[in-house]
Write an enzyme that holds these catalytic residues in place. Sequence first.
Site, short mmCIF file in Angstrom:
data_model
loop_
_atom_site.label_atom_id
_atom_site.label_comp_id
_atom_site.label_asym_id
_atom_site.label_seq_id
_atom_site.Cartn_x
_atom_site.Cartn_y
_atom_site.Cartn_z
N ASP A 95 0.79 -1.24 0.00
CA ASP A 95 0.00 0.00 0.00
C ASP A 95 0.83 1.29 0.00
O ASP A 95 0.33 2.35 -0.38
CB ASP A 95 -0.93 0.02 1.22
CG ASP A 95 -0.17 -0.19 2.53
OD1 ASP A 95 1.07 -0.38 2.49
OD2 ASP A 95 -0.80 -0.15 3.60
N HIS A 96 2.09 1.23 0.40
CA HIS A 96 2.83 2.48 0.62
C HIS A 96 3.55 3.01 -0.62
O HIS A 96 3.96 4.16 -0.63
CB HIS A 96 3.88 2.29 1.72
CG HIS A 96 3.32 2.44 3.11
ND1 HIS A 96 2.37 1.60 3.62
CD2 HIS A 96 3.58 3.33 4.09
CE1 HIS A 96 2.08 1.97 4.85
NE2 HIS A 96 2.79 3.02 5.18
N ASP A 160 3.85 -1.28 11.59
CA ASP A 160 3.38 0.04 11.22
C ASP A 160 2.72 0.63 12.46
O ASP A 160 1.98 -0.05 13.16
CB ASP A 160 2.35 -0.05 10.08
CG ASP A 160 2.04 1.33 9.54
OD1 ASP A 160 2.59 1.68 8.48
OD2 ASP A 160 1.27 2.07 10.19
N ARG A 448 -1.18 12.23 10.36
CA ARG A 448 0.07 12.94 10.61
C ARG A 448 0.20 14.11 9.66
O ARG A 448 -0.20 14.04 8.50
CB ARG A 448 1.27 12.02 10.38
CG ARG A 448 1.27 10.90 11.36
CD ARG A 448 2.59 10.20 11.47
NE ARG A 448 2.48 9.34 12.62
CZ ARG A 448 2.85 8.06 12.63
NH1 ARG A 448 3.42 7.53 11.56
NH2 ARG A 448 2.68 7.34 13.71
N SER A 643 6.47 7.12 13.16
CA SER A 643 6.44 5.83 12.48
C SER A 643 7.14 4.71 13.25
O SER A 643 7.96 4.93 14.14
CB SER A 643 7.13 6.01 11.14
OG SER A 643 7.58 4.79 10.63
N ARG A 645 9.03 2.68 11.49
CA ARG A 645 10.11 2.27 10.57
C ARG A 645 11.42 2.07 11.32
O ARG A 645 11.97 2.96 11.94
CB ARG A 645 10.25 3.29 9.44
CG ARG A 645 10.62 4.68 9.86
CD ARG A 645 10.49 5.67 8.70
NE ARG A 645 9.08 6.01 8.47
CZ ARG A 645 8.65 7.22 8.13
NH1 ARG A 645 9.48 8.20 7.92
NH2 ARG A 645 7.36 7.45 7.96
C1 MIC Z 1 3.62 6.34 8.54
O1 MIC Z 1 2.43 6.59 8.61
O2 MIC Z 1 4.51 7.12 8.90
C2 MIC Z 1 4.03 5.00 7.98
C3 MIC Z 1 4.70 5.24 6.70
O3 MIC Z 1 2.89 4.21 7.75
C4 MIC Z 1 4.94 4.34 9.01
C5 MIC Z 1 5.56 3.10 8.55
C6 MIC Z 1 6.71 3.31 7.63
O4 MIC Z 1 7.50 4.22 7.81
O5 MIC Z 1 6.84 2.51 6.71
C7 MIC Z 1 4.29 4.06 10.36
O6 MIC Z 1 3.35 4.72 10.72
O7 MIC Z 1 4.78 3.22 11.10
FE1 SF4 Z 2 -0.38 4.57 5.21
FE2 SF4 Z 2 0.87 5.31 7.46
FE3 SF4 Z 2 -0.67 7.02 6.10
FE4 SF4 Z 2 -1.76 5.04 7.38
S1 SF4 Z 2 -0.63 6.72 8.29
S2 SF4 Z 2 -2.26 5.70 5.34
S3 SF4 Z 2 -0.29 3.41 7.11
S4 SF4 Z 2 1.22 6.11 5.42
#
Ligand code: MIC
Ligand code: SF4
Length: 751
Positions: A95-96, A160, A448, A643, A645
Amino acid sequence: MAFDIDMIKKVYQTIPGKIDKARKLLGRPMTLTEKILYSHLWDGDPTTIYKRGKDYVDFKVDRVAMQDATAQMALLQFMLAGKKKVAVPSSVHLDHLIQAHDGADKDLQEALNRNNEVYNFLESVSSKYGIGFWKPGAGIIHQVVLENYAYPGGLMIGTDSHTVNAGGLGMVAIGVGGADAVDVMADMPWELKFPKLIGVKLTGKLNGWAAPKDIILKVAGILTAKGGTGAIIEYFGEGAESLSATGKGTICNMGAEVGATNSNFAYDTAMERYLRATGRSDVADAANEIKDYLKSDPEVIANPNDYYDQLIEINLDELRPYLNGPFTPDRDTPIDKMKDEAPANGWPLEVQWGLIGSCTNSSYEDLSRAASIARQALAQGIKLKAGLGINPGSEQVRYTAERDGILDTFKELGGRIFTNACGPCIGQWKRDDIEGNPKNTIVHSFNRNFAKRADGNPNTNAFVASPEMVMALAISGRLDFDPSRDTVKNDKGEEVKLDLPKGWELPEKGFEVKDSGYIAPAEDGSDIEIVVNPLSDRLQLLSPFPAWNGDNIYNAPLLLKAFGKCTTDHISMAGPWLKFRGHLDNISNNMLIGGVNAFTKEVGKTKNPLTGEYEAVPKVARDLKAAKLQSVIVGDHNYGEGSSREHAAMEPRHLGVIAVIVKSFARIHETNLKKQGMLGLTFANEADYDLVQEDDRFSFVDLKDFAPGKQLTVEIEHKDKSIDIIKVNHTYNEQQIDWFKAGSALNSLRK
Ligand code: MIC
Ligand code: SF4
């Protein structure tokens, strides 16, 4: 039939017995979180009372979910663990990595072309190890999990941070780094510090323009970005019962934005309706049989003060819509105050884009409520004043919304339907309406809004709101538009007031989908060979990090002293860098390029201790590593917020950083540092942050005595040879110290 119904039924069989034992042991009524945690102990029956916020506990996790941007690293690590199959039901969701630009059809094809190598890798690894695979376009991990896998009373982890979304179906679901997922998939216990508990009592009922989103936007304002750290938030009260399951999901989802380990709601009829509507009557029936065990005991609800470490009360009758932002999701402004707040803070009033979607707000109900506003605009001859983009949460939501005319409404108004994916929420947005980096305002229903997150422009002021408010603001084109007070002009020049949003909790004609995007793993995957091209710039096999040599560490230079907010987006930016998530060396070139240098206030640059030049942080780190010097990062409060990550921990590890010393950490990031064999330390005296100067060298003089609960001593030698000796705290237990000694948790698992 639900996925893994046998596993769920097995868990349900053991829940009552375990909870009864735990209640006896504790000698008092239990909250929902306590019930879920005490019924998922690795050792089986509860025999010990755990101290909240203190004791580390081993848990037995029911399932694991991973998304493509983190699964690559998680699975590269899992491949080193030497297992044939995953030990618990697991899934991977693509999805990313899909950009939003022209609209779903073209964008998805483009992603398939561009990410082919990574997609093939993830699909074959999933098939080999018995992992369910959701192909690109199937949807956003958390919406797909809510529709297919989440179940009341379960315990899951996901790579995640918004895994917490599944709290909307009464689960304890927790965001972790990939190394944690590897433990669980390799049949090891999963460790967590027993959380503190925050109760949120919801009285009254949402009305007017207020939506579930506004509950969490308000909670974020109360708790702030670190107020939930180490805690699980439980929502209860008549107001909680009046919310749909997906509305509950929205609230739990954004618990990540206050640092909460999880948020949850008790099993109720809204959850039952959702389970049945999404084809899981078998789960609903099984849950109904033990329903008293899937909620807090009545005494807890009657006297919450006696059971929670902190209690918050929100009266939904009085709740009004909020806009949170810019640059942080906890800065809450009620819409009726925006008229004064925006000019006072220099936030541009013109709204240039409204974006609806993300794992937070992309359900059928969300889209239907936003569409009810769009329909009024069409009927009244009101034009859209801003760009409008929509990412449905899953193919099931999209297919059903298309069938019901919801998507046509958006399109007719001028909106673009992007792929069922994260899209702009993670910087996967080819925004083409601006050039350069002008100051501008956008509103979105995401969770976010850190600087640069959606479009890479540090001057974009992004505000978080409910989908219906995003739609209203996109129609009016103004940030201070309060739909319950203000009017919009239509094409005849008349002033029109918008009616209240109306939607459907669940589709009247039921959900429908042709191809959900699920691909089952091979029955026997032992023949599947995983090949990674050594010349690839997207994927790189891992080699284990070196073990600690047993000595104290002397004269480690300062790499960067970060100033103010330093989220994982600052440490390892997403957007254009997501493509390197499977290649540790390449992605390391983004390390801290968003970090603000505390001495110069410049972004991403630091003084090279070897040359005295100001250069990009990754370049300096590589130079120090080449000179065989371990380095140190210093940071402020809530370092690593956001995140899950683990790249934000693996990159410094790979580039030779040995310690990160900060005022405080965000939970997942602190664990990720430990897992990767680093020292994550906090100043015993916060003010010691101010002692750190450019050109400093750090000596860890009693590292040989590294032990649980014992402070470490750090000597900081300044340029003029003067020395400050400070104490730092840590939260490492015995096992985590072993990870440090072995070089990483994975190294110690392999031993
Ligand atoms: C996000 O919302 O920041 C992400 C991208 O979903 C991350 C995961 C990632 O960095 O791959 C998260 O929320 O953990
Ligand atoms: Fe995707 Fe993270 Fe955004 Fe949710 S917050 S939609 S998991 S990038």
